[in-house]
Design an enzyme around this catalytic site. Structure first.
Site, mmCIF file in Angstrom:
data_model
loop_
_atom_site.group_PDB
_atom_site.id
_atom_site.type_symbol
_atom_site.label_atom_id
_atom_site.label_comp_id
_atom_site.label_asym_id
_atom_site.label_seq_id
_atom_site.Cartn_x
_atom_site.Cartn_y
_atom_site.Cartn_z
ATOM 1 N N LYS A 192 0.805 -1.234 0.000
ATOM 2 C CA LYS A 192 0.000 0.000 0.000
ATOM 3 C C LYS A 192 0.831 1.274 0.000
ATOM 4 O O LYS A 192 0.488 2.261 -0.631
ATOM 5 C CB LYS A 192 -0.896 0.004 1.247
ATOM 6 C CG LYS A 192 -1.895 -1.130 1.259
ATOM 7 C CD LYS A 192 -2.868 -0.975 2.402
ATOM 8 C CE LYS A 192 -3.791 -2.176 2.471
ATOM 9 N NZ LYS A 192 -3.141 -3.375 3.041
ATOM 10 N N SER A 202 5.080 -12.296 -1.686
ATOM 11 C CA SER A 202 4.814 -13.516 -2.457
ATOM 12 C C SER A 202 3.889 -13.124 -3.601
ATOM 13 O O SER A 202 3.067 -13.901 -4.057
ATOM 14 C CB SER A 202 4.195 -14.583 -1.556
ATOM 15 O OG SER A 202 3.098 -14.023 -0.892
ATOM 16 N N GLU A 230 18.569 -17.001 -3.579
ATOM 17 C CA GLU A 230 19.085 -18.093 -2.749
ATOM 18 C C GLU A 230 18.016 -18.644 -1.803
ATOM 19 O O GLU A 230 17.991 -19.835 -1.497
ATOM 20 C CB GLU A 230 20.287 -17.583 -1.946
ATOM 21 C CG GLU A 230 20.994 -18.594 -1.094
ATOM 22 C CD GLU A 230 21.473 -19.807 -1.868
ATOM 23 O OE1 GLU A 230 22.503 -19.695 -2.526
ATOM 24 O OE2 GLU A 230 20.815 -20.867 -1.809
ATOM 25 N N GLY A 278 3.522 -21.765 14.205
ATOM 26 C CA GLY A 278 3.749 -20.838 13.087
ATOM 27 C C GLY A 278 4.552 -21.445 11.960
ATOM 28 O O GLY A 278 5.086 -20.732 11.122
ATOM 29 N N GLU A 313 1.385 -22.641 6.623
ATOM 30 C CA GLU A 313 0.618 -21.550 6.007
ATOM 31 C C GLU A 313 -0.634 -21.360 6.865
ATOM 32 O O GLU A 313 -0.971 -22.239 7.676
ATOM 33 C CB GLU A 313 0.196 -21.968 4.582
ATOM 34 C CG GLU A 313 1.361 -22.156 3.612
ATOM 35 C CD GLU A 313 2.131 -20.870 3.367
ATOM 36 O OE1 GLU A 313 1.509 -19.822 3.168
ATOM 37 O OE2 GLU A 313 3.379 -20.921 3.406
ATOM 38 N N LYS A 361 9.463 -25.864 -5.078
ATOM 39 C CA LYS A 361 10.899 -25.797 -4.765
ATOM 40 C C LYS A 361 11.675 -26.787 -5.631
ATOM 41 O O LYS A 361 12.783 -26.509 -6.093
ATOM 42 C CB LYS A 361 11.129 -26.086 -3.282
ATOM 43 C CG LYS A 361 10.609 -24.958 -2.398
ATOM 44 C CD LYS A 361 10.802 -25.290 -0.942
ATOM 45 C CE LYS A 361 10.156 -24.247 -0.059
ATOM 46 N NZ LYS A 361 10.064 -24.657 1.336
#
Ligand code: ADP
Ligand code: ASP
Ligand code: MG
Length: 815
Positions: free
Chosen positions: A507, A556, A606, A664, A667, A682
């Site tokens: 934002k 993301s 990386e 945590g 997702e 990945k």
């Protein structure tokens, strides 16, 4: 005998006039002094505009009033501070001079033009009045004064506006004056006289030249030029904030610097001083403590070869090309002679070796005159062909780099051109000064300031800067800012400085300046009202003037990831913790790399696999040095590593998943982890890195869960439903255990590029056997690493490790 010259900046107001009088008094105690004065700052500009507005009497009178008021204000204030000042006498002279100007203005109006001899008289009034004011200040302090009249004593040859002094004749005339040794000598700068004893000028900024001439004529030991800066800097200190003062420079260096635009000295000042071997010091009227810059015959070998970076603006470049030049070899010579005859100064020439074209630069104000000369003089030489083949580029500037035998510095060209290229600055022409003490580059004026800063940093700053534009301030972005702040001193000691220029989320954007500390950026970010969107971003890219600029994408966001090619083409390196670009189509994946190669920019990612673990770099090192893959197997998800580890401790799948979520590790909806798609992404990145041209759809995913779980979009509901398959899972774990194995969620790349992700039973010999608790492990069986594979193992998620991976990518930009 010593000469002290005070420029307009040192005489800008009453206080400065009095300060100059004090400096004169202090110096007078030690030896006889001769003072050369310029007009107060801006006065000559007003006088020039009288000349320029020669058809409009009201505008002329307006300029005259403006200039007169400045003088009246100056003397009023002097009277206030120094009550014994000869105010009335001085005021009378000012009024007489300006009344004269008003009469001249009337006649200019009448004849509708102002001949050069009259222009010279008008433009010289500032200097004449400076001398009147100063002599009355000094007289009122009881000093005896001798005024040297430059019209009678400084003989000059050339036009009325920019003539050259005959030093020998002037020296003779001044020697014959027999000046009393106890007098303070005063002379107006900028002014001289021709053979007919008419007033002529020495060119704009010419009172430095007057001072040098007077030094030669009076056999002075020293010529001091007093101005508003501490001396000669590596570049104009008003433009380049980190320019630094040069303690001493040679005559040749000073000449070259002033010729190519260092306004602190008039270009012709040094030649006579060098001829008579008189040292010159540039000093600051506002900072008496500074030692200034010494200009003399020696060359200090301990100093940097490069002395300065200068600019000349308002330049135009003529390029002449075509067959005519090939046929008539002498055309360049003829053109230059014609320009010289007309007193048109050619600043720079370049010529192609094929003889097919040549270019030269002059001041833009000469353009029409040059076109006229070409038109007039080349009548017989296929004028038409010539004029068809002349190409003119306007709005140019010349950036010069100055230093004695500058070409001995082997890395000079690479530093200059790579730094300019890095910021996408187009170089229009290059020329090596015939003296071998300079290299000049023609660039568009709109880029000159930016280019000076870039080249100055490249040549004078040992420090390497990285300029960061950070997008995304979730956990990783924030941790990265913290780490950069924490390492500031450590990196400074290695001459590295990371400057975060902007911080943004989806934002808002915060533009950082020196007052915003990386410790308190969040406060400023909250206060920032600047919206962030792709338009703001594109403005930012366009106006960026920093070298080693890096966009870091810690989001993301897919839309942002599609901008990378654009970022690179605009001169930025890109570092992404965002995986979206590398898992996009193979075409986009390849295009980013092609663009990065073309633009010589880095694209680093990386942290896309294994967070901070050195996976990508290790793979690149292996394959760059000729290794090839036999097989890869890895645990690539921190959350699945945790969950599968817990299953061994007889914890139910649903409970293990809940624990992972509570810690945590997952997702927001753990379905996204258990779907296996993230591991597949990945694996795709790894496979592509190894050289397999595959898409995400080519990866075989053996689902952990039955298909119907897709419908549970809500985490609570998903976890509740997960219980339905707890027993099935427990059964699989038991079976595996009975044969000494554990369950792991493994990504595999086979030789040839076949990729799969699935639950595998792993025996105790396998390096993946012990990998749990959120750890990742990657095992590469390669030609070089077999039968024991290369294993990378460690936490593959978490803000700090991911941020440190991004940070190490950042340092790879310059290391
Ligand atoms: P004065 O009125 O004293 O003659 P000028 O304005 O002619 O002063 O010259 C001084 C100015 O020259 C400085 O204020 C500075 O902005 C400019 N300048 C340009 N290049 C340089 C340099 N390399 N070092 C110092 N000053 C420079
Ligand atoms: N006053 C003149 C000028 O402004 C000369 C000088 O300042 O040296 O060009
Ligand atoms: Mg000057």
């Amino acid at each position: 005998m010593k000469i002290l010259k005070f420029g307009g900046t040192s005489l800008a107001n009453a206080e400065k006039f009095l300060c100059v009088a004090d400096i004169i008094e202090n110096n007078k105690n030690n030896e006889q002094v001769a003072i050369v004065l310029s007009a107060p700052a801006q006065i000559t500009n007003y006088l020039v505009s009288i000349v320029e507005k020669n058809t409009n009497i009201n505008q002329m009178l307006e300029q005259i009033d403006l200039a007169e008021n400045i003088f009246i204000e100056i003397i009023k204030k002097i009277k206030k501070i120094q009550s014994y000042f000869l105010y009335e006498e001085t005021k009378k002279i000012i009024t007489i001079e300006f009344n004269k100007l008003k009469k001249i203005a009337d006649s200019i109006k009448l004849f509708e033009k102002c001949p050069e001899n009259i222009q010279a008289i008008i433009m010289s009034r500032g200097e004449i009045l400076s001398i009147w004011i100063m002599q009355n200040i000094l007289r009122s302090r009881n000093y005896k004064i001798t005024i040297i009249n430059p019209i009678e004593n400084i003989l000059s040859i050339g036009g009325f506006l920019s003539s050259t002094v005959d030093i020998n004749e002037s020296k003779k005339r001044i020697s014959s004056l027999n000046i009393n040794k106890n007098h303070i000598i005063l002379m107006a700068g900028f002014i001289a006289g021709n053979k007919k004893n008419e007033l002529v000028l020495l060119g704009r900024n010419g009172s430095d030249y007057s001072a040098a001439i007077l030094a030669c004529c009076l056999d002075a030991k020293l010529c001091e030029i007093w101005t508003d800066v501490d001396g000669v800097f590596t570049s104009d200190p008003k433009k380049i904030s980190n320019a630094f003062l040069l303690k001493s420079i040679s005559y040749d260096e000073a000449m070259e610097l002033s010729y190519f635009g260092a306004k602190v000295l008039h270009p012709r000042t040094i030649e006579p001083l060098k001829q008579f071997n008189i040292p010159c010091i540039i000093k600051n009227t506002a900072n008496l403590k500074s030692n200034g810059t010494l200009i003399y015959s020696q060359h200090d070998c301990n100093q940097n070869i490069i002395k300065g970076i200068t600019n000349l603006d308002n330049i135009v470049m003529f390029t002449v090309s075509g067959n005519l030049i090939k046929q008539k070899n002498n055309i360049l010579f003829k053109m230059l002679s014609l320009l010289q005859k007309e007193n048109i100064h050619v600043i720079l020439i370049t010529k192609s070796s094929s003889k097919n074209n040549f270019s030269f630069c002059t001041l833009a104000k000469e353009k029409q005159k040059i076109l006229y000369i070409i038109n007039k003089s080349f009548k017989l030489e296929s004028k038409e062909e010539l004029s068809n083949n002349i190409h003119i580029i306007n709005n140019l500037s010349i950036l010069s780099i100055i230093g004695l035998n500058i070409f001995k510095k082997h890395d000079l060209a690479s530093k200059i051109f790579s730094s300019l290229g890095d910021c996408k600055i187009n170089v229009i022409a290059i020329s090596q000064g015939s003296s071998k003490h300079s290299i000049s580059i023609v660039i568009e004026t709109k880029n000159i300031l930016k280019s000076m800063k870039i080249v100055h940093d490249a040549l004078f700053c040992n420090k390497r800067f990285i300029n960061v534009f950070l997008i995304g301030i979730g956990g990783v972005g924030k941790a990265l800012i913290k780490q950069i702040f924490k390492q500031k001193i450590f990196l400074q000691n290695k001459n590295i400085e990371i400057k975060i220029r902007t911080i943004s989320n989806s934002k808002k954007i915060l533009f950082l300046n020196d007052s915003i500390n990386l410790e308190n950026w969040e406060k400023f970010f909250q206060q920032s009202k600047t919206k962030f969107n792709l338009e703001v971003l594109s403005n930012l890219l366009e106006n960026n003037s920093f070298s080693n600029s890096v966009i870091i994408d810690c989001t993301s966001d897919e839309i942002l990831s599609k901008q990378y090619i654009n970022f690179i083409s605009q001169g930025f390196h890109v570092i992404a913790s965002n995986k979206k670009a590398n898992t996009n189509s193979l075409k986009y994946y390849n295009n980013i790399r092609t663009e990065a190669l073309k633009e010589n920019k880095k694209f680093l990612y990386e942290t896309n696999v294994g967070a901070g673990l050195p996976v990508i770099q290790t793979l690149q090192n292996l394959f760059n040095t000729g290794d090839s893959l036999i097989c890869f197997k890895g645990i690539l998800s921190g959350s699945l590593s945790f969950i599968f580890g817990k299953l061994e401790e007889n914890i139910l799948l649903s409970d293990a998943t809940k624990q992972a979520k509570d810690l945590g590790f997952t997702e927001p909806n753990p379905f996204d982890d258990l779907s296996g798609i993230d591991v597949a992404r990945k694996l795709l990145i790894l496979a592509r890195e190894i050289g397999y041209h595959i898409e995400l759809k080519d990866i075989e995913i053996e689902p952990i869960l039955p298909k119907y779980f897709q419908q549970y979009k809500n985490a609570e509901e998903f976890l509740y439903k997960l219980k339905e398959i707890d027993t099935v899972f427990m059964e699989r774990v038991k079976i595996a255990r009975s044969i000494g194995k554990v369950l792991r969620f493994v990504g595999t790349i086979e030789k040839g590029g076949k990729c799969s992700v699935k639950i595998e039973e792993i025996n105790s010999q396998n390096p993946l056997y012990k990998v749990k608790n959120g750890e990742n492990a990657l095992t590469f069986y390669t030609n070089y690493y077999q039968p024991i594979p290369l294993v990378l193992r460690g936490y593959g998620a978490g803000n700090d490790v991911t941020a440190s991976g991004v940070f190490s990518d950042l340092l790879r930009i310059i290391l």
